[in-house]
Scaffold this motif. Structure first.
Motif, PDB file in Angstrom:
ATOM      1  N   THR A   1      -1.578  95.241  32.435  1.00 54.28           N
ATOM      2  CA  THR A   1      -1.207  94.313  31.366  1.00 54.28           C
ATOM      3  C   THR A   1      -2.374  94.084  30.409  1.00 54.28           C
ATOM      4  O   THR A   1      -2.220  94.125  29.184  1.00 54.28           O
ATOM      5  N   ILE A   2      -3.571  93.849  30.962  1.00 54.53           N
ATOM      6  CA  ILE A   2      -4.754  93.636  30.123  1.00 54.53           C
ATOM      7  C   ILE A   2      -5.054  94.889  29.304  1.00 54.53           C
ATOM      8  O   ILE A   2      -5.377  94.823  28.110  1.00 54.53           O
ATOM      9  N   ALA A   3      -4.943  96.062  29.934  1.00 49.43           N
ATOM     10  CA  ALA A   3      -5.215  97.321  29.245  1.00 49.43           C
ATOM     11  C   ALA A   3      -4.269  97.514  28.064  1.00 49.43           C
ATOM     12  O   ALA A   3      -4.704  97.889  26.962  1.00 49.43           O
ATOM     13  N   ASP A   4      -2.983  97.253  28.285  1.00 46.35           N
ATOM     14  CA  ASP A   4      -2.007  97.464  27.216  1.00 46.35           C
ATOM     15  C   ASP A   4      -2.218  96.477  26.071  1.00 46.35           C
ATOM     16  O   ASP A   4      -2.065  96.834  24.890  1.00 46.35           O
ATOM     17  N   LEU A   5      -2.584  95.244  26.391  1.00 46.69           N
ATOM     18  CA  LEU A   5      -2.857  94.266  25.340  1.00 46.69           C
ATOM     19  C   LEU A   5      -4.088  94.680  24.525  1.00 46.69           C
ATOM     20  O   LEU A   5      -4.083  94.591  23.286  1.00 46.69           O
ATOM     21  N   ALA A   6      -5.127  95.119  25.212  1.00 47.77           N
ATOM     22  CA  ALA A   6      -6.340  95.562  24.506  1.00 47.77           C
ATOM     23  C   ALA A   6      -6.043  96.777  23.637  1.00 47.77           C
ATOM     24  O   ALA A   6      -6.544  96.886  22.516  1.00 47.77           O
ATOM     25  N   TRP A   7      -5.232  97.691  24.153  1.00 44.76           N
ATOM     26  CA  TRP A   7      -4.896  98.885  23.383  1.00 44.76           C
ATOM     27  C   TRP A   7      -4.109  98.532  22.130  1.00 44.76           C
ATOM     28  O   TRP A   7      -4.364  99.079  21.048  1.00 44.76           O
ATOM     29  N   LYS A   8      -3.189  97.589  22.230  1.00 44.11           N
ATOM     30  CA  LYS A   8      -2.387  97.191  21.066  1.00 44.11           C
ATOM     31  C   LYS A   8      -3.234  96.501  19.999  1.00 44.11           C
ATOM     32  O   LYS A   8      -2.925  96.580  18.806  1.00 44.11           O
ATOM     33  N   ARG A   9      -4.312  95.856  20.396  1.00 43.37           N
ATOM     34  CA  ARG A   9      -5.179  95.174  19.422  1.00 43.37           C
ATOM     35  C   ARG A   9      -5.971  96.153  18.573  1.00 43.37           C
ATOM     36  O   ARG A   9      -6.430  95.801  17.497  1.00 43.37           O
ATOM     37  N   ARG A  10      -6.187  97.356  19.072  1.00 42.97           N
ATOM     38  CA  ARG A  10      -6.911  98.404  18.337  1.00 42.97           C
ATOM     39  C   ARG A  10      -8.304  97.932  17.935  1.00 42.97           C
ATOM     40  O   ARG A  10      -8.754  98.107  16.796  1.00 42.97           O
ATOM     41  N   GLY A  11      -9.021  97.342  18.878  1.00 39.88           N
ATOM     42  CA  GLY A  11     -10.378  96.885  18.623  1.00 39.88           C
ATOM     43  C   GLY A  11     -11.365  98.046  18.578  1.00 39.88           C
ATOM     44  O   GLY A  11     -11.000  99.218  18.731  1.00 39.88           O
ATOM     45  N   LYS A  12     -12.638  97.717  18.393  1.00 44.92           N
ATOM     46  CA  LYS A  12     -13.666  98.750  18.232  1.00 44.92           C
ATOM     47  C   LYS A  12     -13.754  99.672  19.442  1.00 44.92           C
ATOM     48  O   LYS A  12     -13.939 100.878  19.302  1.00 44.92           O
ATOM     49  N   GLY A  13     -13.655  99.087  20.633  1.00 43.85           N
ATOM     50  CA  GLY A  13     -13.768  99.909  21.829  1.00 43.85           C
ATOM     51  C   GLY A  13     -12.645 100.929  21.931  1.00 43.85           C
ATOM     52  O   GLY A  13     -12.880 102.096  22.277  1.00 43.85           O
ATOM     53  N   VAL A  14     -11.413 100.516  21.623  1.00 48.04           N
ATOM     54  CA  VAL A  14     -10.275 101.426  21.684  1.00 48.04           C
ATOM     55  C   VAL A  14     -10.410 102.516  20.627  1.00 48.04           C
ATOM     56  O   VAL A  14     -10.159 103.703  20.892  1.00 48.04           O
ATOM     57  N   LEU A  15     -10.825 102.129  19.424  1.00 44.63           N
ATOM     58  CA  LEU A  15     -10.989 103.115  18.358  1.00 44.63           C
ATOM     59  C   LEU A  15     -12.097 104.116  18.692  1.00 44.63           C
ATOM     60  O   LEU A  15     -11.977 105.310  18.412  1.00 44.63           O
ATOM     61  N   ARG A  16     -13.160 103.618  19.289  1.00 44.19           N
ATOM     62  CA  ARG A  16     -14.246 104.530  19.673  1.00 44.19           C
ATOM     63  C   ARG A  16     -13.790 105.467  20.784  1.00 44.19           C
ATOM     64  O   ARG A  16     -14.080 106.659  20.772  1.00 44.19           O
ATOM     65  N   LEU A  17     -13.053 104.934  21.762  1.00 43.80           N
ATOM     66  CA  LEU A  17     -12.521 105.762  22.840  1.00 43.80           C
ATOM     67  C   LEU A  17     -11.643 106.869  22.265  1.00 43.80           C
ATOM     68  O   LEU A  17     -11.754 108.038  22.646  1.00 43.80           O
TER      69      LEU A  17
ATOM     70  N   ALA B   1      -3.334 108.658  20.519  1.00 46.12           N
ATOM     71  CA  ALA B   1      -2.928 107.282  20.832  1.00 46.12           C
ATOM     72  C   ALA B   1      -2.446 107.191  22.277  1.00 46.12           C
ATOM     73  O   ALA B   1      -2.757 106.235  22.997  1.00 46.12           O
ATOM     74  N   GLU B   2      -1.707 108.197  22.707  1.00 46.62           N
ATOM     75  CA  GLU B   2      -1.237 108.245  24.097  1.00 46.62           C
ATOM     76  C   GLU B   2      -2.409 108.331  25.069  1.00 46.62           C
ATOM     77  O   GLU B   2      -2.438 107.647  26.101  1.00 46.62           O
ATOM     78  N   LEU B   3      -3.398 109.157  24.710  1.00 42.78           N
ATOM     79  CA  LEU B   3      -4.582 109.307  25.556  1.00 42.78           C
ATOM     80  C   LEU B   3      -5.377 108.012  25.632  1.00 42.78           C
ATOM     81  O   LEU B   3      -5.846 107.627  26.700  1.00 42.78           O
ATOM     82  N   SER B   4      -5.555 107.344  24.485  1.00 43.04           N
ATOM     83  CA  SER B   4      -6.344 106.114  24.501  1.00 43.04           C
ATOM     84  C   SER B   4      -5.639 105.010  25.280  1.00 43.04           C
ATOM     85  O   SER B   4      -6.292 104.191  25.939  1.00 43.04           O
ATOM     86  N   LYS B   5      -4.310 104.989  25.246  1.00 43.39           N
ATOM     87  CA  LYS B   5      -3.575 104.008  26.050  1.00 43.39           C
ATOM     88  C   LYS B   5      -3.777 104.291  27.533  1.00 43.39           C
ATOM     89  O   LYS B   5      -4.072 103.373  28.326  1.00 43.39           O
ATOM     90  N   ALA B   6      -3.660 105.568  27.916  1.00 46.71           N
ATOM     91  CA  ALA B   6      -3.905 105.943  29.312  1.00 46.71           C
ATOM     92  C   ALA B   6      -5.362 105.690  29.683  1.00 46.71           C
ATOM     93  O   ALA B   6      -5.667 105.294  30.822  1.00 46.71           O
ATOM     94  N   GLY B   7      -6.275 105.924  28.727  1.00 47.77           N
ATOM     95  CA  GLY B   7      -7.685 105.684  28.984  1.00 47.77           C
ATOM     96  C   GLY B   7      -7.997 104.224  29.243  1.00 47.77           C
ATOM     97  O   GLY B   7      -8.803 103.900  30.128  1.00 47.77           O
TER      98      GLY B   7
END
Length: 311
Positions: A34-50, A67-73
Protein backbone atom coordinates in the motif's frame (compact mmCIF):
# COMPACT_ATOMS: atom_id res chain seq x y z
CA UNK A 1 18.14 18.11 5.74
CA UNK A 2 16.83 20.44 8.45
CA UNK A 3 17.01 19.47 12.15
CA UNK A 4 13.21 19.10 12.18
CA UNK A 5 13.27 16.79 9.16
CA UNK A 6 16.11 14.79 10.70
CA UNK A 7 14.11 14.26 13.88
CA UNK A 8 11.02 13.23 11.89
CA UNK A 9 13.07 10.76 9.82
CA UNK A 10 14.57 9.25 12.95
CA UNK A 11 11.12 8.97 14.53
CA UNK A 12 9.68 7.22 11.46
CA UNK A 13 12.47 4.65 11.40
CA UNK A 14 12.02 4.13 15.12
CA UNK A 15 8.30 3.55 14.55
CA UNK A 16 9.12 0.96 11.93
CA UNK A 17 11.39 -1.04 14.21
CA UNK A 18 9.00 -0.85 17.16
CA UNK A 19 5.60 -1.22 15.47
CA UNK A 20 5.99 -2.84 12.05
CA UNK A 21 8.05 -5.71 13.47
CA UNK A 22 5.07 -6.69 15.63
CA UNK A 23 2.73 -7.08 12.65
CA UNK A 24 1.85 -10.53 11.31
CA UNK A 25 3.70 -11.17 8.07
CA UNK A 26 0.62 -10.93 5.77
CA UNK A 27 -0.30 -7.57 7.32
CA UNK A 28 3.25 -6.27 6.85
CA UNK A 29 3.18 -7.39 3.20
CA UNK A 30 -0.11 -5.57 2.59
CA UNK A 31 1.13 -2.45 4.36
CA UNK A 32 4.33 -2.38 2.34
CA UNK A 33 2.48 -2.74 -0.94
CA UNK A 34 0.00 0.00 0.00
CA UNK A 35 2.79 2.44 0.92
CA UNK A 36 4.70 1.56 -2.26
CA UNK A 37 1.69 2.17 -4.50
CA UNK A 38 0.91 5.49 -2.83
CA UNK A 39 4.52 6.64 -3.22
CA UNK A 40 4.54 5.54 -6.85
CA UNK A 41 1.35 7.48 -7.62
CA UNK A 42 2.85 10.65 -6.13
CA UNK A 43 5.69 10.55 -8.68
CA UNK A 44 8.18 12.11 -6.29
CA UNK A 45 11.90 12.56 -6.92
CA UNK A 46 12.82 9.08 -5.77
CA UNK A 47 10.31 7.40 -8.09
CA UNK A 48 11.37 9.55 -11.03
CA UNK A 49 15.03 8.81 -10.38
CA UNK A 50 14.29 5.08 -10.08
CA UNK A 51 12.47 5.19 -13.41
CA UNK A 52 15.31 7.12 -15.06
CA UNK A 53 17.79 4.53 -13.79
CA UNK A 54 15.64 1.71 -15.14
CA UNK A 55 15.71 3.46 -18.53
CA UNK A 56 19.49 2.80 -18.57
CA UNK A 57 19.00 -0.85 -17.63
CA UNK A 58 16.18 -1.49 -20.13
CA UNK A 59 16.96 1.02 -22.90
CA UNK A 60 14.26 -0.24 -25.28
CA UNK A 61 11.48 0.01 -22.70
CA UNK A 62 8.45 2.11 -23.58
CA UNK A 63 7.18 4.78 -21.16
CA UNK A 64 4.43 2.38 -20.12
CA UNK A 65 6.97 -0.38 -19.45
CA UNK A 66 9.15 2.00 -17.41
CA UNK A 67 6.13 3.04 -15.34
CA UNK A 68 5.32 -0.63 -14.77
CA UNK A 69 8.92 -1.30 -13.74
CA UNK A 70 9.04 1.63 -11.33
CA UNK A 71 5.79 0.50 -9.70
CA UNK A 72 7.21 -3.00 -9.26
CA UNK A 73 10.47 -1.44 -8.07
CA UNK A 74 8.75 0.54 -5.34
CA UNK A 75 6.91 -2.59 -4.20
CA UNK A 76 10.22 -4.45 -4.05
CA UNK A 77 11.82 -1.55 -2.18
CA UNK A 78 9.04 -1.51 0.41
CA UNK A 79 9.26 -5.29 0.72
CA UNK A 80 12.90 -4.73 1.67
CA UNK A 81 11.88 -2.23 4.38
CA UNK A 82 9.02 -4.34 5.75
CA UNK A 83 11.37 -7.32 5.99
CA UNK A 84 14.12 -5.23 7.55
CA UNK A 85 11.83 -3.77 10.20
CA UNK A 86 10.63 -7.28 11.07
CA UNK A 87 13.94 -9.16 10.83
CA UNK A 88 14.81 -8.64 14.52
CA UNK A 89 11.60 -10.49 15.42
CA UNK A 90 12.05 -13.36 12.96
CA UNK A 91 12.83 -16.77 14.41
CA UNK A 92 16.09 -18.46 13.45
CA UNK A 93 14.13 -20.96 11.39
CA UNK A 94 12.37 -18.15 9.50
CA UNK A 95 15.74 -16.59 8.68
CA UNK A 96 17.30 -19.94 7.70
CA UNK A 97 14.39 -20.64 5.35
CA UNK A 98 14.08 -17.08 4.04
CA UNK A 99 16.95 -17.13 1.55
CA UNK A 100 18.13 -19.64 -1.06
CA UNK A 101 21.39 -18.84 -2.89
CA UNK A 102 22.93 -20.58 -5.89
CA UNK A 103 26.71 -20.92 -6.13
CA UNK A 104 27.12 -21.10 -2.36
CA UNK A 105 30.17 -23.34 -2.75
CA UNK A 106 32.20 -20.31 -3.85
CA UNK A 107 31.65 -18.82 -0.38
CA UNK A 108 31.95 -21.96 1.72
CA UNK A 109 35.04 -23.19 -0.13
CA UNK A 110 36.64 -19.77 0.23
CA UNK A 111 35.99 -19.67 3.97
CA UNK A 112 37.27 -23.23 4.37
CA UNK A 113 40.52 -22.24 2.66
CA UNK A 114 41.23 -19.73 5.43
CA UNK A 115 42.20 -16.95 3.03
CA UNK A 116 39.34 -14.60 3.88
CA UNK A 117 36.36 -13.71 1.67
CA UNK A 118 34.88 -10.41 0.46
CA UNK A 119 31.25 -10.46 -0.67
CA UNK A 120 30.40 -7.45 -2.85
CA UNK A 121 26.73 -6.69 -3.55
CA UNK A 122 24.66 -4.08 -5.39
CA UNK A 123 21.47 -2.57 -3.95
CA UNK A 124 19.48 -5.63 -5.08
CA UNK A 125 16.89 -7.41 -2.97
CA UNK A 126 17.51 -7.39 0.79
CA UNK A 127 21.20 -7.51 1.72
CA UNK A 128 20.30 -7.42 5.42
CA UNK A 129 18.32 -10.65 5.07
CA UNK A 130 21.21 -12.25 3.20
CA UNK A 131 23.54 -11.12 5.98
CA UNK A 132 21.26 -12.47 8.70
CA UNK A 133 21.13 -15.78 6.79
CA UNK A 134 24.94 -15.94 6.74
CA UNK A 135 25.21 -15.36 10.49
CA UNK A 136 22.32 -17.74 11.27
CA UNK A 137 22.36 -20.53 8.68
CA UNK A 138 26.12 -20.60 8.09
CA UNK A 139 26.89 -19.49 11.66
CA UNK A 140 29.55 -17.18 10.21
CA UNK A 141 30.03 -13.67 11.62
CA UNK A 142 31.17 -10.93 9.26
CA UNK A 143 32.20 -7.29 9.16
CA UNK A 144 30.51 -4.58 7.13
CA UNK A 145 30.53 -0.79 6.75
CA UNK A 146 27.64 1.55 7.51
CA UNK A 147 27.14 4.92 5.83
CA UNK A 148 26.84 7.79 8.31
CA UNK A 149 23.27 9.08 8.43
CA UNK A 150 21.89 12.23 9.94
CA UNK A 151 20.85 12.59 12.65
CA UNK A 152 23.45 10.57 14.54
CA UNK A 153 20.64 8.78 16.38
CA UNK A 154 19.47 7.31 13.06
CA UNK A 155 22.97 5.99 12.36
CA UNK A 156 22.96 4.48 15.86
CA UNK A 157 19.64 2.75 15.11
CA UNK A 158 21.08 1.11 11.99
CA UNK A 159 24.23 0.02 13.79
CA UNK A 160 22.18 -1.49 16.63
CA UNK A 161 19.85 -3.20 14.14
CA UNK A 162 22.66 -4.78 12.11
CA UNK A 163 24.71 -5.63 15.19
CA UNK A 164 21.65 -7.42 16.55
CA UNK A 165 21.66 -9.59 13.41
CA UNK A 166 25.23 -10.69 14.13
CA UNK A 167 27.18 -8.20 12.03
CA UNK A 168 30.23 -6.19 13.09
CA UNK A 169 29.49 -2.68 11.79
CA UNK A 170 32.15 -0.05 11.08
CA UNK A 171 31.47 3.60 10.16
CA UNK A 172 32.09 4.47 6.51
CA UNK A 173 33.79 7.75 7.36
CA UNK A 174 37.21 7.79 8.91
CA UNK A 175 40.43 6.10 7.87
CA UNK A 176 40.31 3.14 10.25
CA UNK A 177 37.64 1.07 8.45
CA UNK A 178 39.93 -0.19 5.67
CA UNK A 179 42.60 -1.29 8.13
CA UNK A 180 40.09 -3.13 10.32
CA UNK A 181 38.57 -4.87 7.28
CA UNK A 182 42.05 -5.91 6.14
CA UNK A 183 42.82 -7.39 9.56
CA UNK A 184 39.59 -9.38 9.57
CA UNK A 185 40.38 -10.78 6.13
CA UNK A 186 43.98 -11.68 6.97
CA UNK A 187 42.57 -13.65 9.91
CA UNK A 188 40.43 -15.65 7.47
CA UNK A 189 37.23 -13.70 8.17
CA UNK A 190 34.32 -12.57 6.04
CA UNK A 191 33.64 -9.01 4.89
CA UNK A 192 30.42 -7.93 3.13
CA UNK A 193 30.22 -4.62 1.25
CA UNK A 194 27.45 -2.96 -0.78
CA UNK A 195 29.50 -1.76 -3.73
CA UNK A 196 27.46 -0.32 -6.61
CA UNK A 197 27.49 3.34 -5.56
CA UNK A 198 30.59 5.35 -4.67
CA UNK A 199 30.32 7.34 -1.44
CA UNK A 200 33.81 8.83 -1.66
CA UNK A 201 35.83 11.00 -4.01
CA UNK A 202 38.09 8.10 -4.97
CA UNK A 203 35.73 5.82 -6.87
CA UNK A 204 36.75 3.84 -9.94
CA UNK A 205 35.18 4.77 -13.26
CA UNK A 206 33.48 1.78 -14.89
CA UNK A 207 31.23 1.13 -17.84
CA UNK A 208 27.82 0.20 -16.49
CA UNK A 209 25.04 -0.56 -18.96
CA UNK A 210 27.08 1.22 -21.60
CA UNK A 211 27.73 4.47 -19.74
CA UNK A 212 30.28 5.73 -17.24
CA UNK A 213 29.66 5.42 -13.51
CA UNK A 214 31.87 5.28 -10.42
CA UNK A 215 32.01 2.39 -8.01
CA UNK A 216 34.05 2.03 -4.83
CA UNK A 217 37.63 0.80 -5.06
CA UNK A 218 37.52 -0.83 -1.61
CA UNK A 219 36.57 -4.43 -2.51
CA UNK A 220 39.27 -4.75 -5.18
CA UNK A 221 41.88 -2.96 -3.06
CA UNK A 222 41.18 -5.21 -0.08
CA UNK A 223 41.45 -8.34 -2.20
CA UNK A 224 44.83 -7.23 -3.56
CA UNK A 225 46.22 -6.21 -0.19
CA UNK A 226 45.08 -9.26 1.78
CA UNK A 227 44.84 -12.09 -0.76
CA UNK A 228 41.16 -12.54 0.11
CA UNK A 229 38.70 -14.05 -2.35
CA UNK A 230 36.44 -11.44 -3.99
CA UNK A 231 32.94 -12.74 -4.78
CA UNK A 232 30.14 -10.74 -6.42
CA UNK A 233 26.65 -11.54 -5.11
CA UNK A 234 23.29 -10.68 -6.65
CA UNK A 235 19.88 -11.03 -4.97
CA UNK A 236 16.29 -11.00 -6.18
CA UNK A 237 12.72 -11.71 -5.19
CA UNK A 238 10.22 -14.03 -6.84
CA UNK A 239 6.54 -14.45 -5.99
CA UNK A 240 7.28 -16.43 -2.82
CA UNK A 241 8.27 -15.22 0.67
CA UNK A 242 11.76 -16.58 -0.01
CA UNK A 243 14.52 -14.37 -1.44
CA UNK A 244 16.80 -15.84 -4.09
CA UNK A 245 20.44 -15.13 -4.77
CA UNK A 246 23.59 -16.07 -6.61
CA UNK A 247 27.20 -16.13 -5.45
CA UNK A 248 29.17 -15.48 -8.64
CA UNK A 249 32.59 -16.97 -9.47
CA UNK A 250 35.60 -15.14 -7.97
CA UNK A 251 37.00 -11.95 -9.42
CA UNK A 252 40.69 -12.74 -9.70
CA UNK A 253 43.53 -10.26 -9.31
CA UNK A 254 45.10 -9.68 -12.77
CA UNK A 255 48.59 -11.10 -13.14
CA UNK A 256 49.98 -7.95 -14.78
CA UNK A 257 49.51 -4.20 -14.49
CA UNK A 258 49.97 -1.54 -11.85
CA UNK A 259 48.00 -1.62 -8.61
CA UNK A 260 45.66 1.01 -10.03
CA UNK A 261 45.17 -0.91 -13.27
CA UNK A 262 44.40 -4.09 -11.35
CA UNK A 263 41.90 -2.27 -9.14
CA UNK A 264 40.19 -0.79 -12.20
CA UNK A 265 39.95 -4.17 -13.94
CA UNK A 266 38.57 -5.90 -10.86
CA UNK A 267 36.02 -3.15 -10.20
CA UNK A 268 34.87 -3.38 -13.81
CA UNK A 269 34.45 -7.14 -13.36
CA UNK A 270 32.29 -6.48 -10.30
CA UNK A 271 30.22 -3.97 -12.27
CA UNK A 272 29.71 -6.54 -15.03
CA UNK A 273 28.54 -9.17 -12.52
CA UNK A 274 26.18 -6.66 -10.90
CA UNK A 275 24.82 -5.74 -14.32
CA UNK A 276 23.88 -9.35 -15.09
CA UNK A 277 21.83 -9.61 -11.91
CA UNK A 278 20.23 -6.19 -12.36
CA UNK A 279 19.35 -6.87 -16.00
CA UNK A 280 17.66 -10.13 -15.01
CA UNK A 281 15.73 -8.56 -12.11
CA UNK A 282 15.62 -4.77 -12.67
CA UNK A 283 12.60 -4.24 -10.41
CA UNK A 284 14.66 -5.45 -7.43
CA UNK A 285 17.43 -2.86 -7.91
CA UNK A 286 16.65 -0.19 -5.32
CA UNK A 287 18.70 2.66 -6.76
CA UNK A 288 16.71 5.81 -6.03
CA UNK A 289 19.80 8.05 -6.31
CA UNK A 290 21.83 9.36 -9.22
CA UNK A 291 24.54 6.92 -10.22
CA UNK A 292 25.84 7.59 -13.72
CA UNK A 293 28.34 10.40 -14.29
CA UNK A 294 26.04 11.95 -16.87
CA UNK A 295 23.43 12.37 -14.15
CA UNK A 296 25.90 13.72 -11.62
CA UNK A 297 27.36 16.17 -14.18
CA UNK A 298 24.98 17.02 -17.08
CA UNK A 299 27.94 18.36 -19.08
CA UNK A 300 29.10 14.75 -19.45
CA UNK A 301 25.80 13.51 -20.82
CA UNK A 302 26.11 11.76 -24.21
CA UNK A 303 24.98 13.85 -27.19
CA UNK A 304 24.44 16.82 -24.90
CA UNK A 305 21.28 15.43 -23.33
CA UNK A 306 20.44 16.37 -19.80
CA UNK A 307 21.44 13.83 -17.20
CA UNK A 308 18.31 14.09 -15.04
CA UNK A 309 15.48 12.07 -16.49
CA UNK A 310 12.75 14.26 -14.99
CA UNK A 311 12.49 17.40 -12.85
Amino acid sequence: MSPTTEKLTDALYGLGWTTVKKLPEPAAVRLGRTIADLAWKRRGKGVLRLEANYARVVPDASPARLAELSKAGMRSYMRYWMESFRLPAWSKDRIRNGFVPDGLHHLTDGLASGRGVILALPHLGNWDLAGAWVTTKLETPFTTVQERQKPESLYDRFVAYRSGLGMEVLPHTGGSAFGTLARRLRAGGLVCLVADRDLSASGIEVKFFGESARMPAGPAALAQQTGALLLPVTLWYDDSPVMRGRVHPPVDVPETGTRGEKTAAMTQALADAFATGIADHPQDWHMLQRLWLADLDPAKAPDGRAGEGAP
